[in-house]
Design a protein around this motif. Structure first.
Motif, PDB file in Angstrom:
ATOM      1  N   ILE A 213       0.831  -1.219   0.000  1.00 22.27           N
ATOM      2  CA  ILE A 213       0.000   0.000   0.000  1.00 22.27           C
ATOM      3  C   ILE A 213       0.859   1.260   0.000  1.00 22.27           C
ATOM      4  N   ALA A 214       2.138   1.131   0.421  1.00 21.59           N
ATOM      5  CA  ALA A 214       3.007   2.312   0.449  1.00 21.59           C
ATOM      6  C   ALA A 214       3.574   2.635  -0.933  1.00 21.59           C
ATOM      7  N   HIS A 215       3.330   1.734  -1.899  1.00 19.41           N
ATOM      8  CA  HIS A 215       3.839   1.983  -3.256  1.00 19.41           C
ATOM      9  C   HIS A 215       3.230   3.271  -3.817  1.00 19.41           C
ATOM     10  N   ASP A 216       4.026   3.980  -4.607  1.00 19.40           N
ATOM     11  CA  ASP A 216       3.584   5.274  -5.132  1.00 19.40           C
ATOM     12  C   ASP A 216       2.296   5.182  -5.945  1.00 19.40           C
ATOM     13  N   ALA A 217       2.117   4.052  -6.633  1.00 15.72           N
ATOM     14  CA  ALA A 217       0.919   3.923  -7.468  1.00 15.72           C
ATOM     15  C   ALA A 217      -0.336   3.715  -6.602  1.00 15.72           C
ATOM     16  N   LEU A 218      -0.143   3.308  -5.345  1.00 14.97           N
ATOM     17  CA  LEU A 218      -1.307   3.082  -4.486  1.00 14.97           C
ATOM     18  C   LEU A 218      -1.457   4.249  -3.509  1.00 14.97           C
ATOM     19  N   LEU A 219      -1.205   4.012  -2.224  1.00  8.55           N
ATOM     20  CA  LEU A 219      -1.448   5.108  -1.280  1.00  8.55           C
ATOM     21  C   LEU A 219      -0.217   5.990  -1.072  1.00  8.55           C
ATOM     22  N   GLY A 220       0.967   5.444  -1.332  1.00  7.11           N
ATOM     23  CA  GLY A 220       2.176   6.218  -1.124  1.00  7.11           C
ATOM     24  C   GLY A 220       2.536   6.374   0.340  1.00  7.11           C
ATOM     25  N   SER A 221       1.816   5.649   1.215  1.00  9.74           N
ATOM     26  CA  SER A 221       2.111   5.751   2.647  1.00  9.74           C
ATOM     27  C   SER A 221       1.595   4.497   3.335  1.00  9.74           C
ATOM     28  N   SER A 222       2.327   4.087   4.363  1.00  9.40           N
ATOM     29  CA  SER A 222       1.887   2.880   5.071  1.00  9.40           C
ATOM     30  C   SER A 222       1.133   3.254   6.342  1.00  9.40           C
ATOM     31  N   TYR A 223       0.730   4.495   6.417  1.00  8.57           N
ATOM     32  CA  TYR A 223       0.137   5.036   7.635  1.00  8.57           C
ATOM     33  C   TYR A 223      -1.027   4.181   8.163  1.00  8.57           C
ATOM     34  N   ILE A 224      -1.893   3.725   7.269  1.00  9.06           N
ATOM     35  CA  ILE A 224      -3.083   3.025   7.766  1.00  9.06           C
ATOM     36  C   ILE A 224      -2.921   1.511   7.845  1.00  9.06           C
ATOM     37  N   ALA A 225      -1.704   1.015   7.601  1.00  2.46           N
ATOM     38  CA  ALA A 225      -1.523  -0.446   7.569  1.00  2.46           C
ATOM     39  C   ALA A 225      -1.951  -1.106   8.886  1.00  2.46           C
ATOM     40  N   SER A 226      -1.568  -0.522  10.018  1.00  2.00           N
ATOM     41  CA  SER A 226      -1.941  -1.209  11.266  1.00  2.00           C
ATOM     42  C   SER A 226      -3.448  -1.122  11.513  1.00  2.00           C
ATOM     43  N   ALA A 227      -4.065   0.014  11.152  1.00  2.00           N
ATOM     44  CA  ALA A 227      -5.528   0.102  11.297  1.00  2.00           C
ATOM     45  C   ALA A 227      -6.203  -0.955  10.429  1.00  2.00           C
ATOM     46  N   MET A 228      -5.651  -1.161   9.223  1.00  2.00           N
ATOM     47  CA  MET A 228      -6.217  -2.190   8.338  1.00  2.00           C
ATOM     48  C   MET A 228      -6.163  -3.567   8.986  1.00  2.00           C
ATOM     49  N   LEU A 229      -4.992  -3.919   9.533  1.00  2.00           N
ATOM     50  CA  LEU A 229      -4.852  -5.243  10.157  1.00  2.00           C
ATOM     51  C   LEU A 229      -5.850  -5.418  11.302  1.00  2.00           C
ATOM     52  N   ILE A 230      -5.988  -4.353  12.101  1.00  2.00           N
ATOM     53  CA  ILE A 230      -6.870  -4.452  13.271  1.00  2.00           C
ATOM     54  C   ILE A 230      -8.319  -4.660  12.823  1.00  2.00           C
ATOM     55  N   TRP A 231      -8.733  -3.903  11.810  1.00  2.00           N
ATOM     56  CA  TRP A 231     -10.110  -4.069  11.332  1.00  2.00           C
ATOM     57  C   TRP A 231     -10.297  -5.389  10.604  1.00  2.00           C
ATOM     58  N   MET A 232      -9.255  -5.893   9.970  1.00  2.00           N
ATOM     59  CA  MET A 232      -9.345  -7.228   9.358  1.00  2.00           C
ATOM     60  C   MET A 232      -9.626  -8.271  10.435  1.00  2.00           C
ATOM     61  N   LEU A 233      -8.907  -8.140  11.559  1.00  2.00           N
ATOM     62  CA  LEU A 233      -9.131  -9.085  12.656  1.00  2.00           C
ATOM     63  C   LEU A 233     -10.557  -8.945  13.202  1.00  2.00           C
ATOM     64  N   PHE A 234     -10.991  -7.700  13.355  1.00  2.00           N
ATOM     65  CA  PHE A 234     -12.357  -7.467  13.853  1.00  2.00           C
ATOM     66  C   PHE A 234     -13.379  -8.098  12.901  1.00  2.00           C
ATOM     67  N   ALA A 235     -13.199  -7.881  11.602  1.00  2.00           N
ATOM     68  CA  ALA A 235     -14.146  -8.429  10.622  1.00  2.00           C
ATOM     69  C   ALA A 235     -14.112  -9.961  10.620  1.00  2.00           C
ATOM     70  N   ALA A 236     -12.908 -10.527  10.741  1.00  2.00           N
ATOM     71  CA  ALA A 236     -12.808 -11.994  10.763  1.00  2.00           C
ATOM     72  C   ALA A 236     -13.487 -12.550  12.020  1.00  2.00           C
ATOM     73  N   ALA A 237     -13.326 -11.841  13.139  1.00  2.00           N
ATOM     74  CA  ALA A 237     -13.976 -12.273  14.389  1.00  2.00           C
ATOM     75  C   ALA A 237     -15.494 -12.184  14.254  1.00  2.00           C
ATOM     76  N   PHE A 238     -15.940 -11.080  13.635  1.00  2.00           N
ATOM     77  CA  PHE A 238     -17.374 -10.913  13.395  1.00  2.00           C
ATOM     78  C   PHE A 238     -17.906 -12.056  12.532  1.00  2.00           C
ATOM     79  N   ASN A 239     -17.095 -12.435  11.532  1.00  2.00           N
ATOM     80  CA  ASN A 239     -17.555 -13.447  10.586  1.00  2.00           C
ATOM     81  C   ASN A 239     -17.590 -14.849  11.173  1.00  2.00           C
ATOM     82  N   LEU A 240     -16.863 -15.072  12.257  1.00  2.00           N
ATOM     83  CA  LEU A 240     -16.995 -16.360  12.944  1.00  2.00           C
ATOM     84  C   LEU A 240     -18.457 -16.555  13.330  1.00  2.00           C
ATOM     85  N   LEU A 241     -19.099 -15.456  13.718  1.00  2.00           N
ATOM     86  CA  LEU A 241     -20.513 -15.532  14.081  1.00  2.00           C
ATOM     87  C   LEU A 241     -21.397 -15.517  12.834  1.00  2.00           C
TER      88      LEU A 241
END
Lengths: 235, 365
Positions: free
Chosen positions: B39-67
Motif C-alpha cells: 500500500i506504500a507503493h507510489d501507485a497506491l497510497l504512497g504511505s503505510s500510515y493506515i496499515a496497522s488500522a487495516m490489520l486491526i479491522w481485518m481481525l475485527f471483521a474476521a472475528a465478526f464473521n466467525l458468528l
C-alpha cells in the motif's frame, strides 16, 4: 412393551390441524411402513416423533421405551437412540462427506466407526472430501442414510428416502435399508408414497388417510388387496 | 511414464497438498509481510500510515464473521466487544495504573463474559429477533458508556490522554514499540497479535466445533434432530466472536491513542457488517478482503485530488471524492449484484478459477 408407542396424536401447523388422533406401535427389531397419499399426515407424524421443524402438538403422546418424547427436547431425542433421515435428502451441503458423517458420530454417545459406513457405501469412500452439495441425488441419499446410521441408533426414521431417484438406485437403497434392519437389528419406520419400496423393506404397514389411521396391514395383504391400495393409496 | 519420474510426481503432489492444506496460514503470513510495502507503493497510497488500522479491522471483521459467516447469526452489536477491548485497556491504564499486558486480558475477558451473558439471553429466538436484540444491547451499552459511570469512561469525550502503554513512544504521529530492549514500529506488534489471533480463528473454524457451526447454519433442524444442542454452539460462537473482537479492540486503543465513544457507536457495528458482506462472508479471507477494500477506498479516494482525463485536461475531483462513502456504497451494490453471498473474494476467486481452467485447457492442447 413396544419400542415406540404413538397414541391419540393430534398435531398441525398454523394453517390447520393435520393429525386427528393417530395411534400405532412399533416393536423392537421390526420394519414398519407408514403409507398414505400426499397430505395424509405422514411427514407430520415423523416430525412430531423427531421434534424437527416442530408441528404444533395438540394432544396425545409419543412414548419411546419409558420416555415421553413430547416432553423431551428435540436434540435430546437423538440421544435416546433415534435417528432421522428427513425428506428431500437433507444434508449439510457445505461440509464434506467425511465431515457430514463425523458430525453425526461426534454428537452420538456410542457411534459406529465411520469406516463401517464406507464399507456399507463404497461409493462414498471415493468421495470423502467432496462437498455434499456437489453430489448426485443417489449419493446424497446414501450419505443421509450413512449419517443416520453412524450414530448407532435403535430406531431409524426414514422419510421418503427413494423419492425422485433412478430405479437402480432405489433398488440399492431398499437393499441397504433392509439389511440395516435385518443384519443390524435396527428398528425401521419408513414413510413412503412409493408402495413398492415400502413393501420391499417393511413387513407391516400403517395407512394414514386425511390425518387418521385407517388400516394396519401386512405386506402380503397389501400386495394382494388391490381395492385397499386403490381406496387409500390410489395405486 | 518412466519409473524415474514417479518419485518426482509424488513429491510434487505432496507439495501441492501441503500448500493447499496450509494455504490459510501462508496467506495470513503473506498478508502481514506484503501489506505495508504494497500500500506504500507510489501507485497506491504512497504511505503505510493506515496499515496497522487495516490489520486491526481485518481481525475485527474476521472475528465478526466467525458468528455471521460460520454460524449464520447476524449481530448489529459487535461494537460492544471492540469497544470493551478498547475501554478495558484505556480504563485500566488511566484509572488503575495497570500495565497494558494486564489491562488487555482483563478487557478481553470482560468482553467474553458480556458476550456469553448476552448470548445466553438471546440465542434461540430466531435470526431476526437475534439481530434486533443485539442492536438493543448495543444501544443500551452505548448509553451507559456515554453516561460516564463513576467517571470511568469519560462520557462523550472518551478517554484521550494517559491511555498509552508505557512501552509506546509516539513521535510525530509515528508509534514506536520499545519492548525487550528492541525498538520497532507499532505495525509489527499489531502484526504479531494479528497472526496469532487469525491462526487461532482458523483453528476454530476447521475444528469439529467450527464444522458443527457450519452444519447448524446449513440446516439447523437437521442438526438438532442429530442431537446437537444448537443453542449451546451458537452461544459459544457468539462468545468467541466477542473475545476476538475485543482482542482487535486492545490493539485499536494503541493505534488510536485512546478510546472514543464512537467505538461503541452504531456506525462501528454497521461498518464491520458492510465490510464482511462486501468481502464475502462465505470465505475465511472474505471479511479481510472487505476490510482492506474499505480502508483502501477511503484513503485512496479522499487523497485523490487531480485526475488527468485525456482531451479534457486535469480535473479537480477532491471535493467530489470526499464523499467516499457514496462511491464505496456504489461499489458495494455492484459487488453484491455480481456476486451475492460470495462478495468480492468470491468474485476474485471465480475469476482466478476461470483463468486456471483456461490455462489448463491451453496447456493440455
Amino acid at each position: 412393551m413396544s419400542l415406540l408407542d404413538v397414541s391419540d396424536l393430534e398435531a398441525g401447523y398454523e394453517t390447520g390441524q393435520i393429525l386427528f388422533g393417530v395411534d400405532f406401535e412399533i416393536e423392537e427389531g421390526e420394519a414398519v411402513g407408514l403409507l398414505g397419499r400426499n397430505g395424509a399426515g405422514k411427514t407430520t407424524t415423523m416430525r412430531a416423533i423427531m421434534g424437527a421443524d416442530l408441528p404444533r402438538i395438540i394432544g396425545g403422546s409419543i412414548r419411546y421405551r419409558d420416555t415421553e418424547l413430547l416432553e423431551t427436547a428435540s436434540y435430546d431425542r437423538a440421544d435416546l437412540g433415534i435417528s432421522f433421515v428427513p425428506e428431500e435428502r437433507q444434508l449439510f451441503p457445505r461440509l464434506t462427506v467425511a465431515e457430514n458423517i463425523h458430525i453425526a458420530a461426534s454428537s452420538a454417545d456410542d457411534p459406529l466407526p465411520a469406516e463401517e459406513m464406507f464399507d456399507l457405501f463404497p461409493e462414498l469412500d471415493a468421495m470423502r472430501d467432496r462437498h455434499a452439495k456437489n453430489m448426485s441425488g443417489g449419493e446424497q441419499q446414501m450419505l443421509a442414510i450413512a449419517r443416520a446410521l453412524v450414530s448407532n441408533p435403535e430406531l431409524m426414521l426414514l422419510d421418503e428416502p427413494c423419492e425422485g431417484l433412478a430405479p437402480q438406485i432405489v433398488e440399492r437403497l431398499e437393499d441397504v435399508v433392509a439389511r440395516i434392519n435385518e443384519e443390524r437389528g435396527v428398528t425401521v419406520l419408513i414413510v413412503e408414497q412409493n408402495v413398492a419400496t415400502a413393501m420391499s423393506i417393511a413387513d407391516r404397514h400403517y395407512i394414514l388417510d386425511e390425518g387418521r389411521l385407517v388400516e394396519e396391514v401386512t405386506t402380503d395383504r397389501l400386495r394382494e388387496d388391490d381395492e385397499l391400495r386403490q381406496t387409500h393409496l390410489g395405486v | 511414464m518412466s519409473d524415474a519420474s514417479e518419485p518426482a510426481a509424488a513429491g510434487r503432489d505432496r507439495l501441492r497438498n501441503a500448500l493447499s492444506r496450509y494455504r490459510v496460514p501462508i496467506g495470513i503470513l503473506l498478508l502481514v509481510v506484503l501489506l505495508r510495502p504494497v500500500i506504500a507503493h507510489d501507485a497506491l497510497l504512497g504511505s503505510s500510515y493506515i496499515a496497522s488500522a487495516m490489520l486491526i479491522w481485518m481481525l475485527f471483521a474476521a472475528a465478526f464473521n466467525l458468528l455471521y459467516g460460520y454460524s449464520g447469526l447476524l449481530s448489529f452489536g459487535h461494537a460492544i466487544f471492540l469497544g470493551t477491548g478498547i475501554y478495558g485497556v484505556a480504563i485500566g491504564i488511566r484509572h488503575f495504573d495497570l500495565p497494558y499486558f494486564v489491562a488487555a486480558p482483563i478487557g478481553v475477558i470482560v468482553a467474553g463474559l458480556i458476550a456469553y451473558g448476552i448470548a445466553r439471553l438471546i440465542v434461540g429466538y430466531g435470526e431476526i429477533y437475534f439481530a434486533m436484540l443485539t442492536l438493543a444491547f448495543a444501544e443500551a451499552i452505548h448509553f451507559v458508556v456515554n453516561a460516564d459511570p463513576f467517571g470511568l469512561t469519560g462520557g462523550a469525550d472518551g478517554l484521550r490522554s494517559d491511555t498509552t502503554p508505557a512501552w509506546i513512544e509516539s513521535f510525530r504521529g509515528r508509534s514506536v514499540v520499545q519492548l525487550g530492549g528492541g525498538e520497532f514500529e507499532l505495525y509489527y506488534f499489531v502484526a504479531l497479535v494479528f497472526v496469532i489471533a487469525m491462526l487461532a480463528l482458523w483453528q476454530i473454524v476447521r475444528s469439529p466445533f467450527g464444522r458443527t457451526l457450519v452444519a447448524i447454519r446449513d440446516n439447523e433442524e437437521l442438526a438438532r434432530a442429530m442431537g446437537i444442542s444448537t443453542a449451546r454452539y451458537q452461544t459459544w460462537a457468539f462468545t468467541l466472536s466477542g473475545v476476538f473482537s475485543a482482542v482487535a479492540g486492545t490493539l485499536l486503543v494503541i493505534r488510536n491513542s485512546g478510546a472514543s465513544l464512537e467505538n461503541f457507536g452504531m456506525m462501528t457495528g454497521a461498518e464491520v457488517i458492510l465490510m464482511s458482506i462486501f468481502g464475502g462472508i462465505s470465505y475465511f479471507f472474505g471479511p479481510i478482503a472487505g476490510a482492506f477494500s474499505w480502508f483502501f477506498a477511503r484513503e485512496y479516494l479522499t487523497n485523490l485530488e487531480m485526475v488527468a482525463i485525456p482531451l479534457v485536461g486535469t480535473v479537480d475531483v477532491g471535493p467530489i471524492l470526499g464523499y467516499w462513502r457514496f462511491f464505496f456504497g456504489f461499489l458495494f451494490v455492484v459487488v453484491i449484484v455480481l456476486s451475492p453471498q460470495r462478495g468480492l473474494w468470491g468474485f476474485v476467486r471465480s475469476i482466478a478459477d476461470r483463468i486456471r481452467d483456461r490455462l489448463a485447457e491451453v496447456i493440455s492442447e
